[in-house]
Design an enzyme around this catalytic site. Structure first.
Site, short mmCIF file in Angstrom:
data_model
loop_
_atom_site.label_atom_id
_atom_site.label_comp_id
_atom_site.label_asym_id
_atom_site.label_seq_id
_atom_site.Cartn_x
_atom_site.Cartn_y
_atom_site.Cartn_z
N SER A 123 0.81 -1.30 -0.08
CA SER A 123 0.02 -0.06 0.07
C SER A 123 0.75 1.29 -0.26
CB SER A 123 -0.75 -0.10 1.09
OG SER A 123 -1.21 1.33 1.44
N GLU A 125 0.19 3.56 1.78
CA GLU A 125 0.45 3.99 2.93
C GLU A 125 1.94 3.85 3.60
OE1 GLU A 125 -1.89 5.46 5.47
OE2 GLU A 125 -3.37 5.74 3.79
N TYR A 147 -1.38 -0.27 10.47
CA TYR A 147 -1.61 -0.94 9.08
C TYR A 147 -0.41 -0.63 8.17
CZ TYR A 147 -3.33 -0.98 4.43
OH TYR A 147 -3.66 -1.52 2.96
P1 NAP Z 1 -11.27 -5.36 1.76
O1 NAP Z 1 -12.37 -4.95 0.58
O2 NAP Z 1 -10.94 -4.52 3.06
O3 NAP Z 1 -11.09 -6.75 1.77
C1 NAP Z 1 -10.06 -7.30 2.58
C2 NAP Z 1 -10.29 -8.91 2.59
O4 NAP Z 1 -9.28 -9.44 3.60
C3 NAP Z 1 -11.67 -9.37 2.81
O5 NAP Z 1 -11.70 -10.38 2.11
C4 NAP Z 1 -11.45 -9.89 4.49
O6 NAP Z 1 -12.45 -10.97 4.79
C5 NAP Z 1 -10.10 -10.35 4.30
N1 NAP Z 1 -9.66 -10.50 5.65
C6 NAP Z 1 -9.53 -9.31 6.62
N2 NAP Z 1 -8.84 -9.84 7.83
C7 NAP Z 1 -8.98 -10.90 7.86
C8 NAP Z 1 -8.38 -12.26 8.63
N3 NAP Z 1 -7.93 -11.84 9.88
N4 NAP Z 1 -8.63 -13.54 8.14
C9 NAP Z 1 -9.00 -13.67 6.75
N5 NAP Z 1 -9.05 -12.69 5.99
C10 NAP Z 1 -9.45 -11.53 6.35
O7 NAP Z 1 -10.02 -4.71 1.19
P2 NAP Z 1 -9.50 -4.16 -0.78
O8 NAP Z 1 -10.14 -2.99 -0.69
O9 NAP Z 1 -10.08 -5.48 -1.39
O10 NAP Z 1 -7.99 -4.43 -0.47
C11 NAP Z 1 -7.34 -5.64 -0.94
C12 NAP Z 1 -5.88 -5.52 -0.53
O11 NAP Z 1 -5.16 -4.51 -1.03
C13 NAP Z 1 -5.71 -5.45 0.91
O12 NAP Z 1 -4.66 -6.17 1.50
C14 NAP Z 1 -5.64 -3.84 1.15
O13 NAP Z 1 -4.86 -3.71 2.46
C15 NAP Z 1 -4.85 -3.48 -0.05
N6 NAP Z 1 -4.90 -2.42 -0.43
C16 NAP Z 1 -6.25 -1.74 -0.68
C17 NAP Z 1 -6.23 -0.27 -1.29
C18 NAP Z 1 -7.54 0.26 -1.65
O14 NAP Z 1 -7.63 1.36 -1.76
N7 NAP Z 1 -8.53 -0.63 -1.70
C19 NAP Z 1 -5.10 0.45 -1.34
C20 NAP Z 1 -3.90 -0.13 -1.10
C21 NAP Z 1 -3.89 -1.63 -0.64
P3 NAP Z 1 -13.61 -10.54 5.41
O15 NAP Z 1 -14.76 -10.22 4.24
O16 NAP Z 1 -14.15 -11.93 5.93
O17 NAP Z 1 -13.66 -9.58 6.49
#
Ligand code: NAP
Length: 319
Positions: A123, A125, A147
């Site tokens: 990220s 971040e 994070y």
């Molecule tokens: P998101 O919608 O928050 O999805 C996170 C996923 O991780 C969900 O499937 C969630 O499952 C799972 N998860 C969270 N805690 C967990 C745990 N303890 N055990 C197993 N699974 C767990 O994130 P996203 O926006 O799709 O982003 C995908 C990745 O890219 C993440 O790693 C995020 O940090 C990174 N990222 C995102 C952005 C952005 O702008 N979207 C930017 C930079 C990086 P549940 O549904 O069960 O909670």
């Protein structure tokens, strides 16, 4: 070809699965348990095409067994506690899960499935407050939240396994990217939902924290394509994926309210929503991703927020 996606219940997991299926790749989506919502896959009409498996990614034996059995061509490690605000409330679980799950996957690839190509979600971040903008792949990491610390550790771990064990592993350093499938607690979906509630007379005001800060926002379905290109490269490397421009949260909120015909006076600042530490402005340099990966992106964020607001209002929002 076969791909595993961790975090399939998240925003990126759903769009990534959709794109991979269109390219003829079969997809196995991992969830932590049966309470994980598959709304994203259902919304995109692909829930029957993705094989869902439950697994505790924090358990190394489970992860080893999975990779021994499946030996996937690609694994996209998206699962993470992904909220900066939540990481201040729960630093232990954020750091433990985010790092431990990544280590387990890298170790399983190394020992049981060395031909698997890994995409690791890191990220923007991680860069925290920087001395100069735009941020590039050479900018020093300076994380400002639990994070960001967890993602920085994952980033270094990927580099370490790549150089030590010759694993095809890449980190995608993504800046904020949004869609109708973004979780409700994130800024863009919060302001869209509240604006629609104000239009319907269900709420009076949108309460926000520090909206002077500027961020580099993009459109999630377009960012997913860069992830796929990364695992298909001959040589694995880390890439910044971003729009290349920053916009203040205030400008975004004002644009949305103007677009929906809502008075800007309905936006109120609540200082209790300010974060313990905050980065004032970040934007990235996507030129390496564009030239080396051949990734294309030219959307303006006003276009993105209008597109998401219309889609959400028409397909998801209920009175
Ligand atoms: P998101 O919608 O928050 O999805 C996170 C996923 O991780 C969900 O499937 C969630 O499952 C799972 N998860 C969270 N805690 C967990 C745990 N303890 N055990 C197993 N699974 C767990 O994130 P996203 O926006 O799709 O982003 C995908 C990745 O890219 C993440 O790693 C995020 O940090 C990174 N990222 C995102 C952005 C952005 O702008 N979207 C930017 C930079 C990086 P549940 O549904 O069960 O909670």
């Amino acid at each position: 070809m076969r791909a595993i996606i961790t975090g399939i219940s998240g925003q990126d997991g759903a769009y990534l699965a959709q794109s991979l299926l269109k390219k003829g790749v079969s997809v196995i989506g991992l969830v932590r348990n049966s309470s994980s919502s598959l709304f994203g896959l259902q919304y995109l009409g692909i829930d029957r095409e993705v094989e869902i498996k439950e697994i505790d990614l924090g358990n190394d034996q489970n992860v080893n067994s999975l990779f021994t059995e499946l030996k996937p061509d690609y694994v996209f490690n998206l699962a993470a506690q992904s909220s900066v605000a939540e990481s201040f409330r729960n630093p232990h679980s954020t750091i433990l899960f985010n790092l431990h799950s990544t280590l387990n996957i890298l170790s399983a690839i190394r020992t049981y499935s060395p031909n698997t190509h890994l995409y690791q979600a890191t990220s923007s971040e991680m860069y925290g407050s920087v001395k100069s903008l735009p941020i590039s792949e050479n900018t020093l990491l300076n994380p400002q939240s639990p994070y960001a610390v967890s993602k920085s550790a994952c980033h270094h771990l990927v580099k370490n396994y790549r150089s030590s064990y010759d694993i095809h592993a890449s980190s995608g350093i993504l800046f904020n990217h949004e869609s109708v499938l973004r979780r409700k607690n994130f800024f863009i979906m919060k302001i869209i939902r509240t604006a629609l509630d104000i239009q319907r007379g269900k709420q009076e005001f949108l309460e926000v924290g520090n909206i002077e800060i500027k961020r580099d926002f993009g459109y999630a379905p377009a960012y997913i394509e860069a992830m796929i290109k990364m695992v298909q490269m001959d040589d694995p490397e880390d890439y910044i994926i971003c729009s290349g421009k920053s916009v203040s949260l205030k400008d975004i909120a004002y644009h949305l309210f103007d677009f929906l015909g809502i008075d800007r006076d309905r936006i109120r600042i609540n200082s209790s929503l300010f974060r313990p530490s905050e980065i004032s402005d970040i934007y990235g340099d996507n030129s390496r991703a564009k030239s080396q990966l051949g990734w294309e992106y030219n959307m303006d964020f006003t276009e993105v927020i209008e597109k998401i607001a219309i889609e959400y209002k028409e397909n998801i929002y209920h009175d």
